[in-house]
Motif scaffolding. Structure first.
Motif, PDB file in Angstrom:
ATOM      1  N   GLY A 275      13.694   4.911  -8.229  1.00 32.17           N
ATOM      2  CA  GLY A 275      14.256   3.581  -8.452  1.00 32.17           C
ATOM      3  C   GLY A 275      13.184   2.497  -8.345  1.00 32.17           C
ATOM      4  O   GLY A 275      12.010   2.781  -8.102  1.00 32.17           O
ATOM      5  N   PRO A 276      13.574   1.269  -8.570  1.00 24.77           N
ATOM      6  CA  PRO A 276      12.603   0.178  -8.466  1.00 24.77           C
ATOM      7  C   PRO A 276      12.070   0.072  -7.040  1.00 24.77           C
ATOM      8  O   PRO A 276      12.794   0.297  -6.070  1.00 24.77           O
ATOM      9  CB  PRO A 276      13.398  -1.062  -8.865  1.00 24.77           C
ATOM     10  CG  PRO A 276      14.824  -0.697  -8.719  1.00 24.77           C
ATOM     11  CD  PRO A 276      14.906   0.788  -8.876  1.00 24.77           C
ATOM     12  N   ARG A 277      10.816  -0.254  -6.949  1.00 31.51           N
ATOM     13  CA  ARG A 277      10.182  -0.359  -5.627  1.00 31.51           C
ATOM     14  C   ARG A 277      10.528  -1.688  -4.972  1.00 31.51           C
ATOM     15  O   ARG A 277      10.505  -2.727  -5.619  1.00 31.51           O
ATOM     16  CB  ARG A 277       8.671  -0.256  -5.758  1.00 31.51           C
ATOM     17  CG  ARG A 277       8.223   1.128  -6.055  1.00 31.51           C
ATOM     18  CD  ARG A 277       6.749   1.182  -5.899  1.00 31.51           C
ATOM     19  NE  ARG A 277       6.425   2.489  -5.367  1.00 31.51           N
ATOM     20  CZ  ARG A 277       5.275   2.778  -4.842  1.00 31.51           C
ATOM     21  NH1 ARG A 277       4.332   1.884  -4.779  1.00 31.51           N
ATOM     22  NH2 ARG A 277       5.033   3.977  -4.395  1.00 31.51           N
ATOM     23  N   GLN A 278      10.817  -1.609  -3.721  1.00 34.92           N
ATOM     24  CA  GLN A 278      11.066  -2.804  -2.917  1.00 34.92           C
ATOM     25  C   GLN A 278       9.736  -3.318  -2.397  1.00 34.92           C
ATOM     26  O   GLN A 278       8.886  -2.531  -1.992  1.00 34.92           O
ATOM     27  CB  GLN A 278      11.967  -2.449  -1.720  1.00 34.92           C
ATOM     28  CG  GLN A 278      13.337  -1.961  -2.101  1.00 34.92           C
ATOM     29  CD  GLN A 278      14.244  -3.121  -2.462  1.00 34.92           C
ATOM     30  OE1 GLN A 278      14.024  -4.233  -2.046  1.00 34.92           O
ATOM     31  NE2 GLN A 278      15.255  -2.834  -3.265  1.00 34.92           N
ATOM     32  N   PRO A 279       9.508  -4.632  -2.400  1.00 41.80           N
ATOM     33  CA  PRO A 279       8.268  -5.137  -1.809  1.00 41.80           C
ATOM     34  C   PRO A 279       8.260  -4.858  -0.309  1.00 41.80           C
ATOM     35  O   PRO A 279       9.302  -4.839   0.346  1.00 41.80           O
ATOM     36  CB  PRO A 279       8.289  -6.631  -2.105  1.00 41.80           C
ATOM     37  CG  PRO A 279       9.707  -6.965  -2.426  1.00 41.80           C
ATOM     38  CD  PRO A 279      10.344  -5.690  -2.926  1.00 41.80           C
ATOM     39  N   ALA A 280       7.077  -4.611   0.181  1.00 39.47           N
ATOM     40  CA  ALA A 280       6.954  -4.316   1.608  1.00 39.47           C
ATOM     41  C   ALA A 280       7.358  -5.537   2.422  1.00 39.47           C
ATOM     42  O   ALA A 280       7.025  -6.667   2.083  1.00 39.47           O
ATOM     43  CB  ALA A 280       5.517  -3.922   1.931  1.00 39.47           C
ATOM     44  N   ALA A 281       8.085  -5.284   3.490  1.00 40.25           N
ATOM     45  CA  ALA A 281       8.512  -6.381   4.353  1.00 40.25           C
ATOM     46  C   ALA A 281       7.304  -6.913   5.128  1.00 40.25           C
ATOM     47  O   ALA A 281       6.442  -6.149   5.546  1.00 40.25           O
ATOM     48  CB  ALA A 281       9.572  -5.888   5.329  1.00 40.25           C
TER      49      ALA A 281
END
Length: 108
Positions: free
Chosen positions: A3-9
């Motif tokens: 799936g689409p990558r989430q930006p790192a917190a």
């Protein structure tokens, strides 16, 4: 497929979290005190006291973070506006008040 990558917190700041919880308690404690029957003046005084302690702790925590982030050999030097006490250092012979047992004079 993934799936689409989430930006790192972003990394969490412990001091900010601590101050947020303290601010929450500055609100919650007086509400609970009012619910339990404390006077409005007492709850307001408690809220002001907690806010003052929270502010002082925040300042001290930020200051300790700045000092910890400095390189180990960095010496800040003398601070401007600070004066050193003039005169001889208080050594063995200095009288600092209190009781002097060397003088045994009778008291009437």
């Amino acid at each position: 497929m993934s799936g689409p990558r989430q930006p790192a917190a972003p990394p969490r700041d412990g001091v900010t979290d601590l101050v947020r919880w303290a601010a929450f308690s500055c609100f919650l404690v007086p509400v609970v005190l009012l619910w339990c029957g404390t006077s409005l003046a007492g709850a307001a005084g408690t809220a002001l006291g907690l806010a003052a302690v929270t502010g002082a702790c925040r300042v001290l925590l930020r200051r300790s973070e700045r000092l910890a982030a400095r390189p180990p050999g960095a010496d800040p030097g003398p601070r401007p506006g600070r004066r050193h006490r003039a005169g001889p250092p208080a050594g063995r012979g200095a009288h600092r008040g209190g009781r002097h047992t060397a003088e045994n004079t009778p008291v009437d």
